[in-house]
Design a protein around this motif. Structure first.
Motif, PDB file in Angstrom:
ATOM      1  N   VAL A  89       0.872  -1.184   0.000  1.00  0.00           N
ATOM      2  CA  VAL A  89       0.000   0.000   0.000  1.00  0.00           C
ATOM      3  C   VAL A  89       0.903   1.227   0.000  1.00  0.00           C
ATOM      4  O   VAL A  89       1.870   1.277   0.763  1.00  0.00           O
ATOM      5  CB  VAL A  89      -0.898   0.054   1.262  1.00  0.00           C
ATOM      6  N   SER A  90       0.596   2.226  -0.831  1.00  0.00           N
ATOM      7  CA  SER A  90       1.266   3.517  -0.659  1.00  0.00           C
ATOM      8  C   SER A  90       0.242   4.616  -0.437  1.00  0.00           C
ATOM      9  O   SER A  90      -0.663   4.824  -1.247  1.00  0.00           O
ATOM     10  CB  SER A  90       2.154   3.903  -1.834  1.00  0.00           C
ATOM     11  N   VAL A  91       0.433   5.271   0.689  1.00  0.00           N
ATOM     12  CA  VAL A  91      -0.436   6.369   1.103  1.00  0.00           C
ATOM     13  C   VAL A  91       0.354   7.676   1.016  1.00  0.00           C
ATOM     14  O   VAL A  91      -0.129   8.729   1.402  1.00  0.00           O
ATOM     15  CB  VAL A  91      -0.919   6.081   2.547  1.00  0.00           C
ATOM     16  N   VAL A  92       1.582   7.569   0.527  1.00  0.00           N
ATOM     17  CA  VAL A  92       2.461   8.751   0.494  1.00  0.00           C
ATOM     18  C   VAL A  92       1.865   9.826  -0.403  1.00  0.00           C
ATOM     19  O   VAL A  92       1.391   9.545  -1.507  1.00  0.00           O
ATOM     20  CB  VAL A  92       3.862   8.354  -0.027  1.00  0.00           C
ATOM     21  N   GLY A  93       1.866  11.051   0.084  1.00  0.00           N
ATOM     22  CA  GLY A  93       1.393  12.152  -0.739  1.00  0.00           C
ATOM     23  C   GLY A  93       1.759  13.479  -0.104  1.00  0.00           C
ATOM     24  O   GLY A  93       1.746  13.602   1.119  1.00  0.00           O
ATOM     25  N   VAL A  94       2.130  14.440  -0.941  1.00  0.00           N
ATOM     26  CA  VAL A  94       2.428  15.785  -0.444  1.00  0.00           C
ATOM     27  C   VAL A  94       1.800  16.806  -1.401  1.00  0.00           C
ATOM     28  O   VAL A  94       1.480  16.490  -2.546  1.00  0.00           O
ATOM     29  CB  VAL A  94       3.957  16.060  -0.365  1.00  0.00           C
ATOM     30  N   ASN A  95       1.629  18.018  -0.886  1.00  0.00           N
ATOM     31  CA  ASN A  95       1.249  19.147  -1.727  1.00  0.00           C
ATOM     32  C   ASN A  95       1.919  20.380  -1.127  1.00  0.00           C
ATOM     33  O   ASN A  95       2.552  20.280  -0.063  1.00  0.00           O
ATOM     34  CB  ASN A  95      -0.271  19.315  -1.792  1.00  0.00           C
ATOM     35  N   VAL A  96       1.831  21.495  -1.803  1.00  0.00           N
ATOM     36  CA  VAL A  96       2.440  22.736  -1.302  1.00  0.00           C
ATOM     37  C   VAL A  96       1.346  23.785  -1.154  1.00  0.00           C
ATOM     38  O   VAL A  96       0.330  23.717  -1.846  1.00  0.00           O
ATOM     39  CB  VAL A  96       3.539  23.250  -2.260  1.00  0.00           C
TER      40      VAL A  96
END
Ligand SMILES: NC(=O)c1ccc[n+]([C@@H]2O[C@H](COP(=O)([O-])OP(=O)(O)OC[C@H]3O[C@@H](n4cnc5c(N)ncnc54)[C@H](OP(=O)(O)O)[C@@H]3O)[C@@H](O)[C@H]2O)c1
Length: 261
Positions: A89-96
């Motif tokens: 599972v990948s839940v990795v996420g970013v925003n600016v």
């Protein structure tokens, strides 16, 4: 639902210390899986897990930056040396915060694409030998904004749309070996991620949003499907707040309301 859908299975959860990620780690562990939780912040990983689950039979934290391909390969190979891997599972996420097209810098574009999309390729590539061995499942958290544009910005939406392309192609290439990939694309979920918006949603909007546990439940459903069933994509929205084609949050517009804003 029984409490043991994942008994005897091993899952790798990247981003396991975050809002949705920690809910996935807890739910999978509660349903009998051994969970290897990956994230940059070991304390966040440890804090995400009830103390009784912090042992090598339930949850094992790994300090990993998933934008580092070599480190991802080393970590996944190390896990695979000791055990089969049934679910990734990948839940990795970013925003600016400065995500409007006119404000978005090339540096931010690169960082968002690297974290939200490149990392998924690294994880899939590194886990593929293990997933082929178990006819395993890859589950990736996208965003409803990949289907219907909203204020989350061009880089974030391009990355999440790219994720759909990656998982579709991965399923196309691997399905005859029994390996399935699913992208779950949620609308608004009440996590710390929201506080990093330039205009965070109001308390009312947050109260009406999805819970991290809702998304974790969808991950459990996908991870528990019979080997003969493949659900490539799932979109989930908070009923009172969003609808297909209408994913902007009504009381907290995050796009400019006038040309000068
Ligand atoms: N919240 C929402 O409304 C919403 C809606 C749609 C989709 N999503 C998606 O859902 C996912 C989870 O979001 P969330 O709301 O739970 O956010 P979150 O709490 O900020 O979780 C994001 C996780 O990603 C990890 N991470 C970021 N960069 C990393 C890296 N380079 N290496 C390893 N781990 C990294 C973070 O851990 P560390 O910083 O400790 O490394 C954190 O655990 C994201 O993909 C997001 O885009 C969220």
């Amino acid at each position: 639902m029984t409490g043991a859908q994942l008994e005897g299975r091993t899952a790798v959860v990247a981003g396991g210390g975050g809002g949705i990620g920690s809910a996935v780690v807890r739910l999978f562990a509660q349903h009998g899986a051994t969970v290897h939780a990956l994230g940059r912040n070991r304390q966040a990983l440890a804090a995400a897990v009830p103390p009784e689950f912090l042992d090598s039979r339930h949850v094992v934290p790994h300090t990993v930056d998933v934008t580092d391909e070599e480190v991802v390969h080393e970590c996944l190979a190390g896990i695979h040396d000791t055990t089969d891997i049934h679910v990734l599972v990948s839940v990795v996420g970013v925003n600016v915060p400065n995500r409007r097209l006119g404000d978005l810098t090339t540096r931010d574009w690169d960082a968002i694409l690297r974290s939200n999309l490149d990392s998924c390729f690294y994880l899939i590539h590194a886990a593929l030998p293990a997933l082929r061995r178990t006819s395993g499942t890859g589950i990736f958290i996208g965003s409803a904004s990949a289907y219907w544009p909203n204020g989350s910005g061009a880089a974030y939406q391009a990355a999440k749309l790219g994720l759909l392309g990656l998982t579709r192609a991965a399923s196309y290439d691997e399905h005859t070996r029994g390996v399935r990939f699913t992208t779950i694309s949620p609308g608004l979920v009440d996590t710390p991620h929201l506080a990093r918006r330039a205009t965070p949603p109001s308390a009312t909007a947050r109260a009406a949003s999805l819970r991290p546990e809702d998304v974790a439940g969808a991950c459990l459903y996908i991870a528990s499907l019979p080997a003969t069933v493949h659900v490539p994509e799932m979109v989930m929205l908070p009923t009172a707040l969003q609808a297909p084609g209408k994913t902007e949050i009504p009381d907290a517009p995050s796009r400019p309301t006038s040309p000068s804003s």
